[in-house]
Write a protein that holds these residues in place. Sequence first.
Motif, short mmCIF file in Angstrom:
data_model
loop_
_atom_site.label_atom_id
_atom_site.label_comp_id
_atom_site.label_asym_id
_atom_site.label_seq_id
_atom_site.Cartn_x
_atom_site.Cartn_y
_atom_site.Cartn_z
N ILE A 1 29.71 20.24 -19.89
CA ILE A 1 28.28 20.32 -20.17
C ILE A 1 27.58 19.02 -19.75
O ILE A 1 28.22 18.00 -19.55
CB ILE A 1 28.00 20.56 -21.68
CG1 ILE A 1 28.76 19.53 -22.54
CG2 ILE A 1 28.41 21.95 -22.11
CD1 ILE A 1 27.88 18.53 -23.17
N SER A 2 26.26 19.11 -19.63
CA SER A 2 25.43 17.92 -19.46
C SER A 2 24.56 17.85 -20.70
O SER A 2 24.15 18.89 -21.24
CB SER A 2 24.54 18.07 -18.23
OG SER A 2 25.32 18.41 -17.11
N ILE B 1 20.97 20.44 -23.74
CA ILE B 1 22.33 20.64 -23.24
C ILE B 1 22.33 21.71 -22.16
O ILE B 1 21.70 22.76 -22.32
CB ILE B 1 23.28 21.07 -24.38
CG1 ILE B 1 23.35 19.95 -25.42
CG2 ILE B 1 24.67 21.39 -23.85
CD1 ILE B 1 24.28 20.22 -26.58
N MET B 2 23.00 21.43 -21.06
CA MET B 2 23.14 22.44 -20.01
C MET B 2 24.61 22.80 -19.86
O MET B 2 25.47 21.92 -19.75
CB MET B 2 22.59 21.96 -18.68
CG MET B 2 22.59 23.05 -17.62
SD MET B 2 21.95 22.50 -16.04
CE MET B 2 20.20 22.65 -16.30
N LEU C 1 20.21 26.27 -19.98
CA LEU C 1 19.75 25.10 -20.72
C LEU C 1 19.51 25.47 -22.18
O LEU C 1 18.94 26.52 -22.48
CB LEU C 1 18.45 24.60 -20.07
CG LEU C 1 17.90 23.25 -20.50
CD1 LEU C 1 18.84 22.11 -20.17
CD2 LEU C 1 16.54 23.01 -19.81
N PHE D 1 18.24 12.82 -17.35
CA PHE D 1 19.15 13.97 -17.54
C PHE D 1 19.66 14.49 -16.19
O PHE D 1 20.85 14.66 -15.99
CB PHE D 1 18.41 15.08 -18.30
CG PHE D 1 19.26 16.28 -18.62
CD1 PHE D 1 20.28 16.19 -19.54
CD2 PHE D 1 19.03 17.50 -18.01
CE1 PHE D 1 21.06 17.30 -19.85
CE2 PHE D 1 19.80 18.61 -18.31
CZ PHE D 1 20.83 18.51 -19.24
N ARG E 1 29.42 11.46 -15.07
CA ARG E 1 29.71 12.63 -15.91
C ARG E 1 30.13 12.21 -17.32
O ARG E 1 29.84 12.91 -18.28
CB ARG E 1 30.77 13.51 -15.24
CG ARG E 1 30.24 14.30 -14.06
CD ARG E 1 29.18 15.33 -14.48
NE ARG E 1 29.80 16.32 -15.35
CZ ARG E 1 29.31 16.70 -16.54
NH1 ARG E 1 28.17 16.19 -16.99
NH2 ARG E 1 29.94 17.60 -17.27
N LEU F 1 27.29 12.10 -19.30
CA LEU F 1 26.73 13.45 -19.51
C LEU F 1 25.47 13.75 -18.70
O LEU F 1 24.65 14.57 -19.10
CB LEU F 1 26.46 13.69 -21.01
CG LEU F 1 27.69 13.68 -21.91
CD1 LEU F 1 27.29 13.96 -23.35
CD2 LEU F 1 28.72 14.70 -21.45
#
Lengths: 107, 355
Positions: free
Chosen positions: A12-13, A23-24, A31, B64, B87, B90
């Motif tokens: 996740i990102s 959060i993606m 998303l 982001f 990464r 995040l």
Amino acid sequence: MPQLYIARSGQISARELDGEMMIMSARDSQLFNLNELGTLIWQAADGATSLEDIVNEKVCTQYDVERSEALEDAEAFVREMAEHGILLVSDQPIRAANHNQPPAERP
Amino acid sequence: MSSLLEEMDQRALERGIPLAVQFDLTYRCNERCAHCYLDHHDRGEMTTPEVMDVLDQLAEAGTFFLTFSGGEVQMRTDFFRVLEHARSLLFCVKVKTNALMIGKAEAERLRELAVESVQVSIYSHRPEVHDGITNLPGSLERSLAGIRLLREQGVKTIIVNVLMRQNLQDYPGVIALAKELGALFTVDPTVTPRMDGDRSILSLGISQADLREVFRTPELVGNVNEFCAPPKPADGETLNELPCSAGHTLCYISPYGDVHPCVQFPLAAGNLRARKFLDIWRHSPQMTAVRSIRARDLTVCSTCAHLGSCTRCPGLAYMEGSMRGPSRLDCAKSFARTGIPFADKLPKEQVELRP
């Protein structure tokens, strides 16, 4: 009811924006915006602390909620996040809990 | 844009957060594309520790979306270490590459590191055309091999087709290639000036008549009626709008640590070897100047019929002389879409994308 353990997925990102996690999911690029409570649970998801303990120690101490109701809601939340690959859920502690760290090997 | 993404963007805008950053890790490249806007010499790239520190600073600033581009990112031997660090912080990472150096191990690593997408430019399905543009024999075959490996790993891959006079007729072949490979396809009909201001490469761009045709091709633009709809008259709200996200939620970092409002906006606001990112982002006079501009402040465009729907790029306008002025490339696009004259009132024959 068996204990549930939760850990953040490495797939996740995420970034905190105004106290809420954006959060993606890498699985489908979907998303999500976690509210404060969801963010609190997500941040506490270290793989070693049970969901029940997270609810007791984090949620019930910060929010005026009934314990059993909070646990029920938290469980529904983590199951939904698990479906999207955002949280890992197990009835055993999850090893290598820092799933934000990618594997060490390199090409 | 999804509503959640719009909400995220709005919140970032209100709080001055650089939500999306393009970080060019190097300008070095193993191709020599005819239309490239960069100088490929290494004029002092940031070291690995410097790059890692910049990533830490961007995470702290709230970024982001992070796009790694170049040059060719894999010309840096530390690329995967940089990617791993990004990464671990995040970031939602997108990678732009020509895929020439993507083998099985690299494709696997990109999948393991869960990059959001990998973007590869393919100019034609015909080797003689693609390789003629990249000036590298065999490059089409190698790029396609890289894309196949990425797709075998399930990595989301986007093929970008930059349209020029040389390859304009080949987009159906590239669309077919994308379908065969399971890649997404997007088209870019714009050749932009070199970063040093040299406009000679604009001669490679397609003509105004061809641009008009491109904008009426559903395969390339989707719903033609919507895409080519006449602009709505500007009202007070339109006049108060921001020209674009550059410098507001969008930022660019060069391999040498220069911070710009956007990749296409070569206004150096500060250097990361001398100042912290947030100091430059929040306090540089250049960023402040960019942020102060509203549509009503645009010297020509504020009176233009296209104000509310134009894709005007302030960076291209800056390269033409003023960040508050028009960008002729976008004037030409608005005219090609709608057939409605724009405020500069240039005679039609002058509204070519060529210099």
